[in-house]
Each structure stands twice: as structure tokens, then as C-alpha cells.
Design a protein around this motif. Structure first.
Motif, short mmCIF file in Angstrom:
data_model
loop_
_atom_site.label_atom_id
_atom_site.label_comp_id
_atom_site.label_asym_id
_atom_site.label_seq_id
_atom_site.Cartn_x
_atom_site.Cartn_y
_atom_site.Cartn_z
N VAL A 339 0.86 -1.19 0.00
CA VAL A 339 0.00 0.00 0.00
C VAL A 339 0.90 1.24 0.00
N ARG A 340 0.86 2.00 -1.10
CA ARG A 340 1.62 3.26 -1.16
C ARG A 340 0.73 4.38 -0.62
N THR A 344 -2.45 9.19 2.85
CA THR A 344 -3.22 9.98 1.88
C THR A 344 -4.51 9.26 1.53
N LEU A 345 -4.40 7.94 1.29
CA LEU A 345 -5.59 7.16 0.95
C LEU A 345 -6.63 7.25 2.06
N ILE A 346 -6.17 7.12 3.28
CA ILE A 346 -7.10 7.15 4.42
C ILE A 346 -7.73 8.54 4.54
N ALA A 347 -6.89 9.58 4.50
CA ALA A 347 -7.41 10.94 4.70
C ALA A 347 -8.42 11.31 3.60
N ARG A 373 -7.73 -5.70 2.81
CA ARG A 373 -8.38 -6.71 1.96
C ARG A 373 -8.09 -6.49 0.48
N LEU A 374 -8.10 -5.23 0.05
CA LEU A 374 -7.86 -4.96 -1.37
C LEU A 374 -6.44 -5.33 -1.80
N PHE A 375 -5.50 -5.13 -0.89
CA PHE A 375 -4.09 -5.35 -1.24
C PHE A 375 -3.58 -6.73 -0.83
N ALA A 376 -4.47 -7.53 -0.23
CA ALA A 376 -4.05 -8.87 0.20
C ALA A 376 -3.84 -9.75 -1.03
N LEU A 377 -2.97 -10.73 -0.88
CA LEU A 377 -2.81 -11.74 -1.93
C LEU A 377 -4.06 -12.63 -1.94
#
Ligand SMILES: [Fe+2]
Length: 380
Positions: A339-340, A344-347, A373-377
């Protein structure tokens, strides 16, 4: 106790209803664009994208009314503030009296923003940052060539600031299209991947508009009907963009656009803007992969509306969405990545008006839950 809803139109209708003046619908209706536009003046600017080809140009050239328009071709990609300012200058230069967009959601968003801001004094960024638009724009006509965003029916435009990477809306009632033309033949050359992603955008919008905190019985009826049409026609059009079902899909997308314009959306659209701009992923694909998680997250808060949504798609809603994503080849572009720009994504997700309309309140920890969940394998 008196039932306030029996006397209160506000419980049934949105506070303010804004709709297009005229909606023309049917195969070949693009040919009526010149006559429709001519009502607003003899000079106009036609904005289009890559899907606009020789067939469409010939249809307009042979139309009964004369089409005295300059042409502006959108280079592609989701629209930016700089592109809006460039188009505003082109509108002024050509002394256009109206602006018509023939294209997908990006072309329509770009053109409607420029049509509104053409006489405004400041760069587009000022209005995205909240400055009131001090002047009226030009009449705007919208002709969608994809089925999904519903942008032809809304009073907002989503624009990217390429300097900050932020993707935000400008919302103004004066952006409503005066004329909408729904011509299913225009989808004939739309690639299957675009039909799939756009369709899941529409489907997400129907689910979110129906369960939004801003929903009314008026928007509920539209959102459910939009969902039935999109879910019932999408796969056939994905397999064959010239199928008879194209008209139903286009109608479902438009009706869903009307619903969301009044009801607002939910957390999927709160997540989709920052994720889409940071990872350069098409909006519809982000919606498609976020939606199953949002349905699971919101399920209890949806209450009986979950059952109504399931009935509209003909099976359990979560199973229906997961099945559609699999059959349409929509897989998470985030799975297995780091997760980069997490903060920022959260805010940006928490600040979004869509997130604030979500049926279940969304906390910082909840956004982390979605990102994990989105970034999980593994399967989404
Ligand atoms: Fe959307």
C-alpha cells in the motif's frame, strides 16, 4: 403519534430536483444532435474522444439540420484541471454558444466542467477547492458512448489535479445537461473491458445510491430499476456490443445516474477516487473490486434493503457481484502490492462526501480494513 412522512414531501422527494430538459432515446438518435444543438445558437463546440469515428462524423454531416461546430478531441484518460482550462480557452476562441460532448464519462465530465466555467474568472482548480462559480455557463448537451458513469445525468464532474494527484468533484446544479441523447448504436465499438468496468461502475452506483444516507423513496425507485437493467443486460453486451440488450444497459446507466445525482453514493466511491488516481486504475475497475468488500461491510446497516437488492439481481447480492466480476474478467489490480501513500488514501477516503453518505459510519480503522483486503494476496 402523527406520521410525519405522510405530510412531508421532503421524506419522499429530494430537496431539489434537477433533470435534463430533453432526453432522446433510441438507435440512430445521434443524428438529431445538430437540430437539438441549434436551438441554443448557430455556433458550437463538439467535444469527443477516441470512440468518435467516421461513422459518427458521417451521421452528423448528413443530419437534416446543419452542424456548424468546431471540434475538440480529448486525448484520453480521466480529465484533469489543466484540460478543463485548455477547453475553456477553446470555447472562448471559437465563440461557441453551446458545448456538446459525444464520448465516455471522461469526455462528458471534461466538457460539462468547461461549459460551466467558460466565463468564470479563475483557473478550474479554484472551483474544485470550493470557490463559488460566479457566472453562468453555456448550454451543454451530452451523448454517452459508454454505459456506466451516468455522467450525462449528474450535476458533478470529477477532475484530477496532476500536480497534487488529488481527484475531486466540482458540484453545481448549472452543470446539468440541457439535452441528453441515448443512442445504443454508439456502444457498438466499445471494447469488452470498457463495457465490463463501466457496467460495474453503474452497478456500484445503483447499490450505493439505494443504500445511501441521502436516499429517498424517489431515488430508491430509480436505483432499483437501474440495478435491474444493468445487472440484466451487462453480460450480453460484454459478449456482443451490438446485442439488442445495449439499449437496456444504456437506459440503466442513465437512470442510475439520475438516482445518484439526488441520493449521493457510499464508501466505494470514497475509496475509488484516491485509489484510482494514485494507482492509475480505471474508475470502474476500482469500483468493481471494492464493491464486494463494501457489501460485506455494510450488510447489517443495509437492513431490508439488502434483500431488495438481492431480489433485483435475482440472487444473493454478494454472490451476484462476485460472479459478475469473475465472468467479466475484473480482477483486483492491487492484490499482492504494497500500500503506497496509506495516510493519503485514508485521509481522502474519510474526507469524501461519498464516504459520509455510506449507510454505516466509516472510521479510520475501517479504511485500513478495506485497504488490507484490497491489497491482500489471493482472491478478492
Ligand atoms: Fe462511479
Amino acid at each position: 403519534m402523527p406520521d410525519a412522512s405522510r405530510n412531508s414531501t421532503a421524506r419522499v422527494l429530494p430537496d431539489l430536483m434537477i433533470l435534463p430538459e430533453r432526453v432522446l432515446s433510441g438507435p440512430g438518435k445521434l443524428a438529431e444532435l445538430p437540430a437539438e444543438a441549434h436551438r441554443f445558437g448557430s455556433r458550437g463546440l463538439l467535444v469527443h474522444g477516441r470512440a468518435f469515428g467516421d461513422r459518427e462524423a458521417a451521421l452528423l454531416a448528413n443530419a437534416p439540420a446543419r452542424f456548424a461546430a468546431s471540434v475538440f478531441r480529448h486525448r484520453g484518460g480521466e480529465p484533469t484541471l489543466d484540460q478543463v482550462d485548455e477547453l475553456r480557452a477553446a470555447i472562448r476562441e471559437t465563440q461557441a454558444e453551446w458545448v456538446a460532448a459525444v464520448g465516455g464519462g471522461s469526455v462528458i465530465d471534461l466538457a460539462k466542467a468547461a461549459a460551466l466555467l467558460v466565463r468564470a474568472a479563475q483557473p478550474a482548480q479554484a472551483y474544485q477547492d470550493g470557490a463559488p462559480v460566479e457566472s453562468d455557463g453555456l448550454p451543454f448537451l451530452a451523448v454517452p458512448t459508454t454505459a456506466g458513469t451516468g455522467s450525462e445525468a449528474t450535476i458533478n464532474t470529477v477532475l484530477t489535479n496532476t500536480r497534487t494527484g488529488a481527484k475531486k468533484s466540482i458540484r453545481d446544479p448549472r452543470m446539468m445537461a440541457r439535452v441528453v441523447i441515448l443512442d445504443p448504436q454508439l456502444l457498438a465499438t466499445c471494447p469488452p473491458a470498457v463495457i465490463a468496468a463501466s457496467g460495474l461502475d453503474a452497478l456500484t452506483q445503483a447499490v450505493e445510491a439505494y443504500t445511501s444516507r441521502g436516499a429517498t423513496p424517489f431515488s430508491d425507485g430509480l436505483a432499483l430499476q437501474g440495478l435491474r437493467l444493468v445487472a440484466g443486460h451487462l453480460e450480453a453486451v460484454y459478449r456482443d456490443a451490438q446485442a439488442a440488450e445495449t439499449g437496456g444497459l444504456l437506459a440503466g446507466s442513465f437512470i442510475t445516474g439520475v438516482a445518484l445525482s439526488f441520493a449521493r453514493l457510499g464508501v466505494v466511491h470514497g475509496l475509488a477516487h484516491p485509489l484510482g488516481s494514485l494507482y492509475h486504475v480505471p474508475h470502474g475497475l476500482v469500483c468493481a473490486v471494492c464493491l464486494p468488500h463494501a457489501i460485506a461491510f455494510n450488510r447489517d446497516a443495509m437492513g431490508a434493503k439488502y434483500d431488495a437488492l438481492s431480489a433485483a439481481v435475482g440472487l444473493d447480492l454478494l454472490d451476484a457481484v462476485a460472479g459478475l466480476n469473475a465472468r467479466l474478467g475484473l480482477r483486483s489490480p492491487f492484490a499482492g502490492q504494497a500500500v503506497r501513500s496509506r495516510e493519503t488514501l485514508i485521509a481522502e477516503t474519510l474526507a469524501s462526501g461519498s464516504t459520509k453518505s455510506n449507510p454505516r459510519p466509516v472510521t479510520r480503522a475501517d479504511v485500513e480494513w478495506f485497504l488490507d483486503r484490497l491489497f491482500a494476496l489471493g482472491p478478492t
